[in-house]
Design a protein around this motif. Structure first.
Motif, mmCIF file in Angstrom:
data_model
loop_
_atom_site.group_PDB
_atom_site.id
_atom_site.type_symbol
_atom_site.label_atom_id
_atom_site.label_comp_id
_atom_site.label_asym_id
_atom_site.label_seq_id
_atom_site.Cartn_x
_atom_site.Cartn_y
_atom_site.Cartn_z
ATOM 1 N N ALA A 43 4.991 -0.514 -4.890
ATOM 2 C CA ALA A 43 4.532 -0.507 -6.286
ATOM 3 C C ALA A 43 3.014 -0.691 -6.396
ATOM 4 O O ALA A 43 2.415 -0.306 -7.404
ATOM 5 N N ASP A 89 0.562 0.771 -4.575
ATOM 6 C CA ASP A 89 -0.112 2.072 -4.578
ATOM 7 C C ASP A 89 0.264 2.884 -5.813
ATOM 8 O O ASP A 89 -0.543 3.662 -6.322
ATOM 9 N N ILE A 113 0.652 1.781 -8.803
ATOM 10 C CA ILE A 113 -0.213 1.388 -9.927
ATOM 11 C C ILE A 113 -1.658 1.844 -9.704
ATOM 12 O O ILE A 113 -2.288 2.419 -10.604
ATOM 13 N N ILE A 114 -2.192 1.640 -8.506
ATOM 14 C CA ILE A 114 -3.608 2.011 -8.339
ATOM 15 C C ILE A 114 -3.789 3.523 -8.239
ATOM 16 O O ILE A 114 -4.909 4.025 -8.273
ATOM 17 N N THR A 126 -4.240 -7.829 -7.418
ATOM 18 C CA THR A 126 -3.587 -8.460 -8.568
ATOM 19 C C THR A 126 -2.127 -8.022 -8.652
ATOM 20 O O THR A 126 -1.225 -8.823 -8.899
ATOM 21 N N VAL A 127 -1.913 -6.718 -8.432
ATOM 22 C CA VAL A 127 -0.542 -6.203 -8.454
ATOM 23 C C VAL A 127 0.253 -6.801 -7.282
ATOM 24 O O VAL A 127 1.396 -7.253 -7.446
ATOM 25 N N LEU A 168 -0.206 -9.650 -5.677
ATOM 26 C CA LEU A 168 0.088 -11.075 -5.877
ATOM 27 C C LEU A 168 1.177 -11.258 -6.940
ATOM 28 O O LEU A 168 2.003 -12.165 -6.847
ATOM 29 N N SER A 169 1.206 -10.375 -7.943
ATOM 30 C CA SER A 169 2.248 -10.449 -8.966
ATOM 31 C C SER A 169 3.613 -10.116 -8.363
ATOM 32 O O SER A 169 4.620 -10.724 -8.699
ATOM 33 N N LEU A 170 3.631 -9.117 -7.485
ATOM 34 C CA LEU A 170 4.904 -8.710 -6.871
ATOM 35 C C LEU A 170 5.397 -9.755 -5.869
ATOM 36 O O LEU A 170 6.593 -10.023 -5.789
ATOM 37 N N MET A 171 4.475 -10.314 -5.124
ATOM 38 C CA MET A 171 4.863 -11.292 -4.107
ATOM 39 C C MET A 171 5.279 -12.604 -4.767
ATOM 40 O O MET A 171 6.215 -13.269 -4.304
ATOM 41 N N ILE A 231 -0.191 -11.195 -17.017
ATOM 42 C CA ILE A 231 0.934 -11.248 -16.074
ATOM 43 C C ILE A 231 1.323 -12.709 -15.817
ATOM 44 O O ILE A 231 2.484 -13.005 -15.536
ATOM 45 N N ILE A 250 10.758 -11.749 -4.182
ATOM 46 C CA ILE A 250 10.728 -10.630 -3.238
ATOM 47 C C ILE A 250 11.293 -11.107 -1.901
ATOM 48 O O ILE A 250 11.138 -12.270 -1.541
ATOM 49 N N MET A 280 1.067 -18.276 -8.601
ATOM 50 C CA MET A 280 1.123 -16.855 -8.937
ATOM 51 C C MET A 280 2.271 -16.637 -9.927
ATOM 52 O O MET A 280 3.170 -17.453 -10.027
ATOM 53 N N PRO A 281 2.235 -15.503 -10.657
ATOM 54 C CA PRO A 281 3.310 -15.263 -11.626
ATOM 55 C C PRO A 281 4.655 -15.019 -10.931
ATOM 56 O O PRO A 281 4.695 -14.512 -9.807
ATOM 57 N N VAL A 313 7.620 -12.789 -11.599
ATOM 58 C CA VAL A 313 8.014 -11.649 -12.435
ATOM 59 C C VAL A 313 8.769 -10.641 -11.571
ATOM 60 O O VAL A 313 8.641 -10.648 -10.351
ATOM 61 N N GLU A 371 9.800 -6.662 -10.345
ATOM 62 C CA GLU A 371 8.983 -5.466 -10.095
ATOM 63 C C GLU A 371 8.841 -4.646 -11.374
ATOM 64 O O GLU A 371 7.751 -4.126 -11.658
ATOM 65 N N VAL A 398 6.185 -6.021 -13.520
ATOM 66 C CA VAL A 398 4.844 -5.701 -13.001
ATOM 67 C C VAL A 398 4.473 -4.266 -13.363
ATOM 68 O O VAL A 398 3.387 -3.999 -13.894
ATOM 69 N N ILE A 399 5.391 -3.358 -13.080
ATOM 70 C CA ILE A 399 5.103 -1.938 -13.343
ATOM 71 C C ILE A 399 4.849 -1.714 -14.833
ATOM 72 O O ILE A 399 3.894 -1.042 -15.227
ATOM 73 N N PHE A 443 1.347 -3.325 -15.981
ATOM 74 C CA PHE A 443 0.133 -2.611 -15.568
ATOM 75 C C PHE A 443 0.102 -1.174 -16.091
ATOM 76 O O PHE A 443 -0.966 -0.614 -16.303
ATOM 77 N N ARG A 498 -5.018 8.595 2.123
ATOM 78 C CA ARG A 498 -3.789 7.820 2.311
ATOM 79 C C ARG A 498 -3.000 8.250 3.543
ATOM 80 O O ARG A 498 -1.959 7.662 3.840
#
Lengths: 447, 479
Positions: A84, A86, A88-89, A338-339, A341-344, B6, B17, B45-46, B48, B50, B53-54, B57, B91
């Motif tokens: 998630a 990649d 978002i960015i 930021t994304v 750290l939010s996911l983890m 967030i 997770i 940290m929050p 939340v 997935e 989060v999605i 953002f 990538r």
């Protein structure tokens, strides 16, 4: 490839409006003496199809992984990255925007930076953070300048346990001014303040990395107690912030400023960049922070809104009197963090850190079981450790490649005297089987 | 609508997770890591999901103007289209997964790319060597000024003054100060060029370097460049090229041929790598002749069929870790290979044509302080509107209501109520025409209904933001 949109007819129309016969005429202000009349000598143009072939071919000339094991770190880390991040960015709404000067047109970027600042404050245990700097190394140089401003002294004392490339960068940055950089030696792998205590009265700052470059855990609380007593700014350097999922934060350990490298927080290693630098500080140093800072405010209808703030510290307002020259930083990389750290979340981050450390201790145990291998320093470590080897580490690495294993970092790259030492790194991405394969390969190679 | 942070969305106890369950002894850490090193609680940290989060953002992203959705004529920033093939290439696992200490033999693709990119930049600028280390334009400026300092130190000359024109970017004097120099400002003349008389009066044996953007931030080519070059060099100083505006000149004129000793480029402007909301960028620095030896980082050379790194003899040292923002370098390389020599020239030609087209269409309604052919950008003045009580800032905010990003405002400093407009080559004529119509409509509003302009924006996610309030009552952290 071609991204030009105009038709021949449109070009003609525009030239008519402009009142020029040809596009060439628009370049009439360039004196003949400095006009280029030859064609540039460059390969291409290539179609996108050909570009894709070329890039596939170039990328395949790199061998990024040890398919049977990967043990490199030393400032760039292979940590787990949720998909998630990649996603978002990769949103054009984020990556094709500019620095958010026009607040009303940039609330997305601004709020994301505010959340980034909040996350960095939380991770480091400090009051304020900025919107990011270039990388960990230049962040240390920026912190040193903050220290000189804050203390009015010109001596920066740096532990030998700080990443050698950070130290080189610091020296380059400060070469322009009459600041002094002096090293604090290590004693058995740990920063030894006793050896330099005479120098403290002159010191603007003392910088210590944790875990240090050799993986050892520094007693930050003890060190920053001393700096506080002596009136020097305590700077903590963090080269892998994932460790803060488990380790006591630098703020809680008493530092004044924390800086570090953000790549481990959701960004691929990408041959060393882009990652990002971060800087966080106690509130009293807010106005000395370099670079962008976002604040929460309101719009004229009273809704929550965000904007760049304290811009009078910055170059576009203050010019030569600015706190730093930094303008563009690493905003998209900071968004990735930021994304991430939010996911983890707090527990995911703690697990990743714990797992890294547990695997590292298992690996150290297994490696040091092999005749001829021993820990370079007998100190508590986290997820990296330096090992004395019975053979030249560079030669060992070459042989490990035949086993499909990317070994550690031969420390003589930075420390010629450590010719038999190798720095191993483990993260949650390592599997226990990799450690088995590494141990048996090392055993065979050195038998 | 307000979007909570967030952190405000956090719901303690949200399922976390998962990490792999390895067969590694659980308790071992407590035995080997003393308790004093361990945080009793994980960082705040929050918590939340997935989807949280999605969704958060994605909603935030919808509050941004961006090149993908909006014309972004921000002067001096070169907001051109960012080709997707560059994103794709950066990538590829062979690039993104590569560790910086992987070793030469495992990094040949990356090293070859960097070697070729350096050569390409030399060809485009007429310089002799490049370092790819600097992470942004200002970082490149600092690098070049530290080189300047080392150069004169080696020559035994005590020169501590940097000259900057009054039109220069704020980073120029800020970088000079950071490199330990003092600043002297040089005036512009009535044509927007450097005032040669003023330059002469500021030149002496203390001057280390003149930093120059060409075309200048007025969007005008420095027609006296040859005179400037000879004066600065005769006085024993160096000439530094701020490459922010190279997009006007590719294949038309080269800083090396103009006599510049040092240059920095902004790959995130001229070479189409995205700005990312404020980075990552890349600011390679090029040097001429013996100054090449002073560049940070190693030189890339071929040796026995391998590309390897060779230390430079007089390098000032590194300015960051590793080799630069490599992922950005990949995108710039893709762009240069894709366009080739002819594509780069055409890009500059179209950028200049577009800017002249807009300037011509807009000069009736707004003052155009310098009546010359512009290059890739131009500066209007809203002083006529200011007399009616409407500022450049008001006009900038009103432009947002029409779905266009605002121009750069109040810069360069020598133009009152400046509106600096850079269309770039990738915008089509329909878009530029719509932008002109919007600006002309706003000019009429200023005369007929100024309140609507002064209270703008009206159609953005938030109305005029209280920036003064933000600085007065600081809130920089959301927990």
């Amino acid at each position: 490839m071609n991204y030009l949109p105009h038709t021949g007819a449109e070009i003609k129309e525009m030239l008519e409006v402009v009142g020029a016969e040809s596009v060439e005429e628009l370049f009439c202000d360039i004196p003949h003496g400095v006009r280029l009349y030859d064609d540039l000598s460059l390969p291409g143009p290539l179609s996108e199809f050909e570009i894709q072939e070329l890039m596939q071919s170039l990328s395949r000339q790199n061998r990024p992984d040890g398919e049977n094991g990967f043990f490199l770190g030393a400032g760039a880390y292979r940590h787990f990255i949720p998909a998630a991040v990649d996603s978002i960015i990769s949103r054009g709404e984020f990556f094709t925007a500019y620095t958010p000067y026009q607040a009303e047109a940039s609330q997305g970027t601004l709020q994301a930076i505010f959340e980034f600042q909040t996350a960095v404050s939380g991770l480091t245990g400090l009051d304020v953070a900025n919107a990011s700097l270039y990388d960990g190394a230049s962040s240390l140089a920026e912190a040193a300048q903050m220290a000189v401003m804050a203390k009015g002294k010109k001596l920066i004392m740096v532990s030998e346990g700080v990443h050698p490339e950070y130290l080189q960068t610091l020296k380059t940055y400060l070469a322009g001014k009459d600041y002094l950089v002096e090293m604090i030696p290590l004693n058995e792998g740990l920063t030894d303040l006793d050896q330099v205590k005479d120098r403290f009265p002159e010191a603007a700052a003392v910088a210590v990395q944790n875990p240090n470059f050799f993986g050892c855990l520094e007693d930050l609380s003890a060190i920053f107690n001393v700096t506080k007593e002596k009136g020097a700014l305590g700077i903590a350097v963090i080269s892998d912030p994932v460790t803060l999922g488990f380790l006591r934060s630098p703020g809680e350990s008493g530092c004044d400023v924390a800086v570090g490298e953000g790549q481990p927080l959701g960004l691929p290693m990408s041959f060393g960049g882009p990652g990002f630098g971060f800087v966080a500080a106690r509130a009293e140093h807010t106005r000395r922070l370099p670079g962008r800072i976002v604040g929460r405010t309101a719009d004229k209808d009273g809704r929550v809104a965000y904007c760049l703030t304290l811009q009078t510290r910055e170059q576009h307002i203050r010019r030569e009197k600015a706190a730093s020259n930094i303008c563009t930083n690493q905003a998209l990389a900071a968004l990735a963090a930021t994304v991430y750290l939010s996911l983890m979340g707090p527990y995911g981050l703690r697990k990743a850190a714990e797992l890294s450390a547990r695997l590292a201790h298992l690996a150290a145990h297994r490696i040091c079981d092999i005749p001829g291998f021993s820990l370079l320093f007998d100190r508590p470590f986290f997820h990296e450790f330096a090992v004395r080897c019975p053979k030249d580490p560079a030669v060992l690495n070459g042989k490990l490649r035949d086993y499909g294993i990317a070994g550690g970092l031969p420390l003589k790259r930075f420390y010629p005297a450590m010719e038999d030492a190798m720095l191993f790194t483990l993260t949650e991405c390592n599997r226990p089987e990799e450690i088995d394969r590494l141990a048996s390969a090392l055993r065979e190679i050195t038998a | 609508m307000d979007e909570k942070t967030i952190f405000e969305l956090s719901r303690p106890g949200t399922p976390e997770i998962q990490m792999p369950e390895h067969d590694v002894p659980e308790m071992i850490l407590d035995e080997v890591i003393p308790e004093k090193f361990i945080a009793p609680l994980p960082p705040p940290m929050p918590e939340v999901s997935e989807l949280d989060v999605i969704r958060h953002f994605t909603r935030l992203s919808n509050k941004n103007f961006n090149v993908d959705a909006n014309f972004y004529p921000l002067g001096s920033c070169t907001m051109k289209y960012n080709p997707r093939v560059g994103e794709w290439a950066s990538r590829l696992h062979g690039f993104a997964g590569l560790h910086p200490y992987a070793g030469y033999e495992n990094s040949q693709g990356a090293l070859k790319l960097m070697e070729e990119l350096s050569e390409d930049l030399c060809e485009i600028t007429g310089m002799d060597g490049f370092t790819l280390q600097p992470a942004a334009g200002a970082h490149g400026e600092l690098t070049a000024l530290l080189i300047t300092r080392a150069w004169f130190k080696d020559k035994g000359e005590d020169r501590d003054i940097i000259l900057v024109p009054d039109t220069s970017h704020g980073t120029n004097p800020a970088s000079a100060a950071m490199a330990g120099f003092n600043i002297r400002q040089v005036k512009s003349d009535g044509y927007g060029n450097i005032d040669i008389g003023d330059l002469k009066s500021k030149l002496d044996d203390k001057v280390a370097c003149l930093m120059l953007t060409n075309p200048s931030t007025l969007g005008l080519f420095e027609t006296g460049i040859e005179k400037v070059e000879s004066l600065v060099h005769k006085a024993g100083g160096l000439l530094y090229y701020d490459g922010a505006n190279l997009n006007a000149l590719m294949g038309k004129s080269r800083p090396g041929d103009m006599g510049f000793d040092l240059v920095h480029l902004n790959l995130h402007k001229t070479f189409a790598t995205p700005h990312g909301g404020g980075g990552p960028g890349s600011g390679p620095v090029g040097a001429l002749g013996p100054l090449v030896d002073y560049l940070p980082g190693d030189e890339l050379v071929d040796e026995d069929g391998l590309t390897v790194m060779k230390p430079r003899t007089r390098s000032i040292g590194r300015v960051r870790s590793f080799y630069g923002n490599f992922g950005v370098l990949v995108k710039a390389y893709v762009y240069i290979r894709g366009l080739g020599a002819e594509g780069l020239v055409r890009a500059s030609e179209c950028a200049v044509l577009s800017a002249n087209y807009l300037a011509t269409r807009l000069k009736e309604a707004f003052d155009l302080p310098f009546k010359r052919r512009c290059m890739h950008e131009f500066v209007l003045s809203a002083s006529r509107q200011k007399k009616l009580g409407v500022s450049a800032m008001d006009i900038a905010k009103r432009i947002l209501d029409f779905g266009f990003h605002a121009p750069t405002v109040y810069f360069p400093l020598i133009v009152p109520e400046a509106l600096m407009i850079e269309p770039t080559e990738t915008e089509n004529k329909q878009t530029m025409d719509a932008f002109c119509e919007a600006l002309l409509a706003i000019a009429r509003e200023v005369e007929e209904n100024p309140e609507i302009v002064k209270s703008a924006p009206h159609n953005t996610p938030v109305s005029r933001v209280d920036e003064a309030g933000a600085a007065r009552k600081l809130m920089l952290c959301g927990i």
